[in-house]
Design a protein around this motif. Structure first.
Motif, PDB file in Angstrom:
ATOM      1  N   CYS A   1       0.821  -1.204   0.000  1.00  0.00           N
ATOM      2  CA  CYS A   1       0.000   0.000   0.000  1.00  0.00           C
ATOM      3  C   CYS A   1       0.862   1.265   0.000  1.00  0.00           C
ATOM      4  O   CYS A   1       0.505   2.272  -0.617  1.00  0.00           O
ATOM      5  CB  CYS A   1      -0.947   0.011   1.197  1.00  0.00           C
ATOM      6  N   VAL A   2       2.005   1.198   0.656  1.00  0.00           N
ATOM      7  CA  VAL A   2       2.897   2.354   0.746  1.00  0.00           C
ATOM      8  C   VAL A   2       3.457   2.704  -0.626  1.00  0.00           C
ATOM      9  O   VAL A   2       3.640   3.883  -0.942  1.00  0.00           O
ATOM     10  CB  VAL A   2       4.038   2.085   1.754  1.00  0.00           C
ATOM     11  N   ILE A   3       3.701   1.719  -1.446  1.00  0.00           N
ATOM     12  CA  ILE A   3       4.258   1.952  -2.776  1.00  0.00           C
ATOM     13  C   ILE A   3       3.309   2.793  -3.620  1.00  0.00           C
ATOM     14  O   ILE A   3       3.722   3.725  -4.298  1.00  0.00           O
ATOM     15  CB  ILE A   3       4.578   0.612  -3.475  1.00  0.00           C
ATOM     16  N   ASP A   4       2.005   2.504  -3.552  1.00  0.00           N
ATOM     17  CA  ASP A   4       1.015   3.222  -4.367  1.00  0.00           C
ATOM     18  C   ASP A   4       0.558   4.541  -3.751  1.00  0.00           C
ATOM     19  O   ASP A   4       0.121   5.429  -4.474  1.00  0.00           O
ATOM     20  CB  ASP A   4      -0.215   2.343  -4.606  1.00  0.00           C
ATOM     21  N   ALA A   5       0.641   4.660  -2.424  1.00  0.00           N
ATOM     22  CA  ALA A   5       0.131   5.874  -1.773  1.00  0.00           C
ATOM     23  C   ALA A   5       0.918   6.159  -0.497  1.00  0.00           C
ATOM     24  O   ALA A   5       0.415   6.029   0.608  1.00  0.00           O
ATOM     25  CB  ALA A   5      -1.358   5.714  -1.479  1.00  0.00           C
ATOM     26  N   GLU A   6       2.161   6.590  -0.673  1.00  0.00           N
ATOM     27  CA  GLU A   6       3.031   6.806   0.487  1.00  0.00           C
ATOM     28  C   GLU A   6       2.596   7.981   1.355  1.00  0.00           C
ATOM     29  O   GLU A   6       3.014   8.084   2.503  1.00  0.00           O
ATOM     30  CB  GLU A   6       4.483   6.980   0.059  1.00  0.00           C
TER      31      GLU A   6
ATOM     32  N   ARG B   1      -6.236   6.223  -7.008  1.00  0.00           N
ATOM     33  CA  ARG B   1      -4.892   5.906  -6.509  1.00  0.00           C
ATOM     34  C   ARG B   1      -4.973   5.150  -5.182  1.00  0.00           C
ATOM     35  O   ARG B   1      -4.272   4.148  -4.975  1.00  0.00           O
ATOM     36  CB  ARG B   1      -4.098   7.199  -6.343  1.00  0.00           C
ATOM     37  N   VAL B   2      -5.856   5.592  -4.298  1.00  0.00           N
ATOM     38  CA  VAL B   2      -6.002   4.941  -3.004  1.00  0.00           C
ATOM     39  C   VAL B   2      -6.658   3.570  -3.163  1.00  0.00           C
ATOM     40  O   VAL B   2      -6.273   2.609  -2.499  1.00  0.00           O
ATOM     41  CB  VAL B   2      -6.775   5.842  -2.016  1.00  0.00           C
ATOM     42  N   GLU B   3      -7.628   3.457  -4.081  1.00  0.00           N
ATOM     43  CA  GLU B   3      -8.228   2.142  -4.356  1.00  0.00           C
ATOM     44  C   GLU B   3      -7.171   1.158  -4.829  1.00  0.00           C
ATOM     45  O   GLU B   3      -7.168  -0.012  -4.438  1.00  0.00           O
ATOM     46  CB  GLU B   3      -9.337   2.259  -5.404  1.00  0.00           C
ATOM     47  N   ALA B   4      -6.262   1.619  -5.691  1.00  0.00           N
ATOM     48  CA  ALA B   4      -5.181   0.745  -6.176  1.00  0.00           C
ATOM     49  C   ALA B   4      -4.295   0.291  -5.012  1.00  0.00           C
ATOM     50  O   ALA B   4      -3.904  -0.880  -4.941  1.00  0.00           O
ATOM     51  CB  ALA B   4      -4.357   1.470  -7.231  1.00  0.00           C
ATOM     52  N   ALA B   5      -4.001   1.196  -4.103  1.00  0.00           N
ATOM     53  CA  ALA B   5      -3.187   0.837  -2.947  1.00  0.00           C
ATOM     54  C   ALA B   5      -3.904  -0.180  -2.069  1.00  0.00           C
ATOM     55  O   ALA B   5      -3.301  -1.150  -1.596  1.00  0.00           O
ATOM     56  CB  ALA B   5      -2.853   2.090  -2.142  1.00  0.00           C
TER      57      ALA B   5
ATOM     58  N   CYS C   1      -3.021  -4.883  -1.354  1.00  0.00           N
ATOM     59  CA  CYS C   1      -2.761  -5.629  -0.123  1.00  0.00           C
ATOM     60  C   CYS C   1      -3.065  -7.105  -0.339  1.00  0.00           C
ATOM     61  O   CYS C   1      -4.211  -7.475  -0.609  1.00  0.00           O
ATOM     62  CB  CYS C   1      -3.610  -5.091   1.026  1.00  0.00           C
ATOM     63  N   PRO C   2      -2.058  -7.977  -0.226  1.00  0.00           N
ATOM     64  CA  PRO C   2      -2.279  -9.395  -0.518  1.00  0.00           C
ATOM     65  C   PRO C   2      -3.138 -10.131   0.510  1.00  0.00           C
ATOM     66  O   PRO C   2      -3.626 -11.224   0.232  1.00  0.00           O
ATOM     67  CB  PRO C   2      -0.865  -9.978  -0.551  1.00  0.00           C
ATOM     68  N   VAL C   3      -3.343  -9.533   1.692  1.00  0.00           N
ATOM     69  CA  VAL C   3      -4.173 -10.189   2.714  1.00  0.00           C
ATOM     70  C   VAL C   3      -5.489  -9.446   2.951  1.00  0.00           C
ATOM     71  O   VAL C   3      -6.214  -9.753   3.895  1.00  0.00           O
ATOM     72  CB  VAL C   3      -3.394 -10.368   4.039  1.00  0.00           C
TER      73      VAL C   3
END
Length: 82
Positions: A17-22, A47-51, A55-57
């Protein structure tokens, strides 16, 4: 606006999530997600939806903020009748 929710019981600290929306997410010293801003304006939604999706979990979710909490100052329901 949309509200960001993090389920700390699910978070495993991947940090995707940090990668897409730090500016919205960070990871603490224990590897757990920190939500830096609990709400974001609609213009940042994609952008936040993508982040959140990254999340894999599935520890992150979004919820539409109810209209009455967006701007309570513009409601007139509590105004006395004249």
């Amino acid at each position: 606006m949309i509200r960001i929710q993090a389920d700390m019981a699910l978070c495993q600290g991947y940090g995707n999530c940090v990668i897409d929306a730090e500016d919205v997410f960070d990871v603490d010293d224990d590897g757990m997600v920190i939500v830096l801003r609990s709400t974001v304006p609609g213009g940042e939604r994609k952008r936040v939806e993508a982040a959140v999706r990254s999340c894999p979990v599935a520890a992150l979710s979004l919820a539409e903020e109810p209209a009455e909490t967006r701007d309570a100052s513009t409601t007139t329901d509590d105004a006395p009748a004249r």
